[in-house]
Scaffold this motif. Structure first.
Motif: not given
Length: 661
Positions: A47-56
């Motif tokens: 549900s978090v609208d984010s991107s990048g290595l951390g959220i992955s």
């Protein structure tokens, strides 16, 4: 020429496991461990609208945790839910109807369904066990949850359980799910002893004869031994040293072989590779059973009574409800009651099998006048507490890496093949002749069943045990000062017996439980000797080095008595000698006796057939004539194995087909 290292491609899951086990993602992981195992962590993260290595990486963590927890629960491995007919007038017919999917019933249903040509119905009031049931160290979290346990209480008795918060005193908890008590207990697997079965005095049930059933059971369960942490190993060595000073040695033979003298921390458990191995899980939740189309399982089914023919000499089926709708199932073979010590007795009484005077009180037709509900037994248990001094290595501060409830431990368990603190544990037991502790002659009468370190700053055990709020607070207050060693004493052969009666004709009402913990003079004397034994233990050189001394909870009624007098301790017994949840005996195996409801007689014969009724057996702990030497789950499962084999043998003797699938 040297060997070149081959680098395998690293998947997201592989990277995640590596980062977790090396600690890089622990701060992020802690944020998500608190989420319920019944809720997808992945859904929250996505549900978090984010991107990048951390959220992955966090998404990978969540997916790995979610997948591991689902695989551990593995609910799809259980037999499918069979829906009763929509038309209530439609009656299904079976060769065998098994009531109760607990420690014994799960085995009976599985073993009978091995015959392809028979149709088996298994009725269980509870549902599937939750994830917490599978993880040894989390099971206690379920023990006050009525979804998974019957939280039944006894009628008030001023002579016992006075420390309990309940107005009724003694509690009689028992399992309510697939696997029954075996899916929620402490996993201890003790077969009993040669003397235990000798006293049963029933043909076919002596020590040598039950070994065949135990052997078959152990091949399936594959019992193991818990791996204690460093602190508990220190505690074990302390107890070994102190008891040796009193002449009580380490146990020379293993408990699994029937040994009953001395101390041991090598206690067999029904745990395989860090997860619970209940008979329900082992015998029912596997592909082999799921492929059998002849086993029908209905969960959420409450059995009302056993159907009998006109003169009450033949069982013909059962009446049960699901979601308030009443259904009937009939059998051409047998009804097998494996509903447990309290509920098997209740069903017999509701069906017109029991003491005539009691059934007449409820206007229930008496078909068989039998002593159903009598002979209720439980080992009971009584805690004593020793306060640690400050100069002992055993009462060291808990290592955070060994805390089973820490987020790190949960993640390690789920992502590292069920390893870590959640898969470890500690049991230490002593079997003692309280009249002569250093002597191996004579049968032990005292089971020092648990030695638990309650760490400084912890919440203690009184809340879990259900004791009164002021006692819970007093224990928590003393735990602000130092660690406590809790020692549980249990009577191997209690003389006090209780009884189960009906509280109404309504099958949804709990039975009326009359318990008399510690009322017999012999029981009081043994418990007094238990107190004196622990006092002697605290005065050994080994225990004095740790500054161990008794801590007495505040008890207004007892504190006015002479300190350390027998009168004081008899008062203490009335408060703290409580149930051990080892109920047996209400459908006793013994010959039938006529007159006066056959109070001294049996309910079932040596082949577990209810006296006077064809096609009706009881196969669970309620048939035990006496308590075994130790925890009751192992003998209950053995009864399931042996009872199932008896049914199969009788089928073959009647020239019926017994070909396995």
């Amino acid at each position: 020429m040297g060997h070149q290292r081959v680098h395998k491609p690293r998947t997201a899951e592989t990277r995640t496991r590596s980062l977790l086990l090396h600690g890089s993602l622990w701060p992020l992981l802690i944020l998500f461990i608190g989420c319920s195992t019944r809720t997808s962590v992945v859904a929250q993260l996505f549900s978090v609208d984010s991107s990048g290595l951390g959220i992955s990486l966090m998404q990978s963590v969540a997916m790995a945790l979610n997948a591991s927890s689902l695989a551990l629960a593995n609910n799809t491995a259980w037999p499918l839910q069979h829906e009763p007919p929509d038309d209530r007038s439609e009656i299904e017919q079976y060769d065998y109807i098994v009531v109760g999917a607990g420690s014994a019933g799960a085995i009976v249903a599985s073993r009978l369904s091995e015959l392809c040509q028979v149709k088996v119905l298994l009725l269980e009031e509870g549902q599937l066990p939750p994830l917490e049931s599978e993880i040894f160290s989390l099971t206690a979290a379920l023990h006050h949850d009525e979804r998974y346990m019957y939280l039944e209480e006894a009628v008030p008795n001023p002579q016992c359980c006075q420390a309990m918060a309940s107005t009724h005193g003694c509690v009689w908890w028992h399992g309510r799910m697939m696997g029954g008590g075996g899916a929620i207990n402490g996993n201890i697997y003790i077969p009993g002893s040669r003397d235990s079965f000798r006293r049963w005095n029933s043909t076919g049930w002596d020590w040598m004869q039950v070994q065949k059933s135990y052997s078959r059971l152990q091949q399936r369960l594959n019992p193991s031994y818990l791996q204690p942490n460093r602190l508990n190993l220190k505690l074990a060595n302390l107890i070994y040293a102190g008891s040796a000073e009193l002449g009580v040695p380490r146990m020379k033979q293993p408990l699994i072989a029937g040994a009953t003298f001395g101390y041991t921390h090598h206690v067999p458990v029904t745990v395989n590779q860090g997860r619970r191995a209940s008979s329900g899980r082992v015998y029912l939740a596997n592909d082999q059973v799921n492929r059998r189309g002849n086993l029908k399982v209905i969960r959420g089914a409450q059995v009302q009574k056993v159907l009998l023919n006109a003169n009450g000499t033949q069982a013909t089926g059962v009446i049960y409800t699901v979601n308030g709708m009443e259904h009937t199932a009939i059998t051409s073979g047998e009804v097998v009651l494996s509903a447990g010590t309290l509920n098997s007795a209740k069903l017999l009484l509701l069906s017109g099998i029991g003491p005539r005077k009691e059934l007449q009180r409820w206007n229930i037709t008496t078909y068989q006048d039998l002593p159903v509900g009598r002979n209720l037994q439980d080992h009971g248990m009584m805690p004593l507490f020793l306060l640690f001094g400050s100069n002992c290595a055993v009462n060291s501060t808990r290592d955070p890496t060994e805390d089973p409830y820490a987020p790190v431990s949960v993640a390690q368990y789920l992502l590292d093949n069920q390893k870590g603190p959640l898969a470890s544990g500690f049991y230490m037991m002593g079997y003692i002749n309280s009249s002569a502790p250093s002597s191996s002659r004579g049968e032990p009468d005292l089971h020092v069943v648990a030695h638990t370190l309650l760490p400084k700053g912890s919440t203690g055990s009184f809340g879990y045990l259900g004791f009164r709020p002021e006692l819970v607070q007093a224990q928590q207050d003393i735990l602000q000062e130092a660690d406590l060693l809790q020692v549980m004493g249990s009577l191997l052969r209690p003389h006090s017996q209780g009884r189960v009666r009906l509280s109404s004709k309504n099958s949804t009402d709990q039975v009326k439980i009359e318990n008399h913990y510690g009322e017999a003079l012999q029981d009081q004397q043994t418990l007094l000797r238990y107190v004196r034994y622990i006092q002697k233990l605290s005065n050994t050189r080994s225990f004095r080095r740790c500054g161990l001394r008794l801590w007495l909870p505040p008890l207004d009624e007892c504190d006015v008595l002479a300190p350390d007098s027998d009168d004081y301790w008899l008062c203490y017994i009335r408060y703290f000698y409580v149930g051990a949840w080892h109920s047996v005996g209400t459908c006793r195996m013994a010959p039938r006796k006529e007159g006066n409801s056959g109070e001294d007689g049996g309910v079932v014969d040596e082949r577990l057939r209810v006296h006077g009724v064809k096609g009706l057996r009881v196969v669970d702990a309620s048939i035990m004539p006496e308590l075994p030497a130790g925890n009751t789950n192992g003998p209950a499962m053995m009864i399931g194995e042996k009872g199932a084999q008896m049914i199969l043998d009788d089928r073959e003797a009647n020239n019926e087909v017994v070909q396995e699938c």
